[in-house]
Enzyme design. Sequence first.
Site, mmCIF file in Angstrom:
data_model
loop_
_atom_site.group_PDB
_atom_site.id
_atom_site.type_symbol
_atom_site.label_atom_id
_atom_site.label_comp_id
_atom_site.label_asym_id
_atom_site.label_seq_id
_atom_site.Cartn_x
_atom_site.Cartn_y
_atom_site.Cartn_z
ATOM 1 N N PRO A 104 10.515 6.236 18.732
ATOM 2 C CA PRO A 104 11.954 5.990 18.581
ATOM 3 C C PRO A 104 12.293 4.745 17.759
ATOM 4 C CG PRO A 104 11.481 6.715 20.808
ATOM 5 C CD PRO A 104 10.147 6.521 20.143
ATOM 6 N N TYR A 150 6.518 -11.186 13.891
ATOM 7 C CA TYR A 150 5.842 -10.002 14.425
ATOM 8 C C TYR A 150 4.374 -9.993 14.011
ATOM 9 C CZ TYR A 150 4.789 -5.098 15.369
ATOM 10 O OH TYR A 150 4.228 -3.933 15.845
ATOM 11 N N ILE A 155 3.499 4.718 13.473
ATOM 12 C CA ILE A 155 3.411 5.753 14.498
ATOM 13 C C ILE A 155 4.824 6.261 14.767
ATOM 14 C CG2 ILE A 155 2.680 6.311 16.841
ATOM 15 C CD1 ILE A 155 0.365 5.482 14.982
#
Length: 262
Positions: free
Chosen positions: A190, A152, A187
């Site tokens: 979900p 990532y 942030i």
Amino acid sequence: MRKLSGKFCVVTGAARGIGKAIAKAFVDERATVLLTDISLDELDACGKELGCEVLELDVQNEAHWERLAKLYPSADVVVNNAGITGFETGPASHDPENASLEDWRAVHRVNLDGTFMGCRYAIKAMKGKGNGSIINISSRSGMVGIPGAAAYASSKAAIRNHSKTVALYCAQNGWNIRCNSIHPAAIMTPMWEPMLGDGPQREEAIKAMVKETPMQRFGEASEVAAVAVLLASDEAAYITGTEITIDGGILAGSAAAPGRAE
């Protein structure tokens, strides 16, 4: 007149989270927005909620980008937001020693290949007019090392650099096509829900996750969207090849805890 009146905008990963918030902010500024995603049920619901057209788009699939280009050969703004962490299906080893090559490649296919093809589409869709705005959603993780999420972090760092390359390429060709990257930290979307839970421990989990953040809170998706609106608008006409960090001050350095009034 609103900031994005008359502009046609394409947003990837628009069904929820930051992508949905950006799409909503664009609609509020009177843009015409095409929502794209692979989560079709959520995408359809989002399209109805915001009053936007929708299109299935798997950003790692070149044929999907070719279909988009045929259906929408011209665009004013493209937001490359779709991305994955690699943990969507559950716990996995993503450290530099134990990550599998396939898991490494899977994250890069979506995050980096998807952004590459999104930028390529955007250039071709904008160069006829000679102007436009490409906004790539990177991450704070693209600016620092993340031992437990190597793929990532690597993919987001590459997005940061590719955004600068695209900006320079467009300027070199005499096009007023701007390309910038946004780097959010934590942030509230979900994506975080499985880690936060919904029981009495939720507030403690939130506090633990933001304890190193000077502003001591999660950011909101609407705060990322506000920056995207600026970069998409003509007000940012001289901003290209830059990066904007939205992290509550965490990359600014260490900070003492807020003092108490005596």
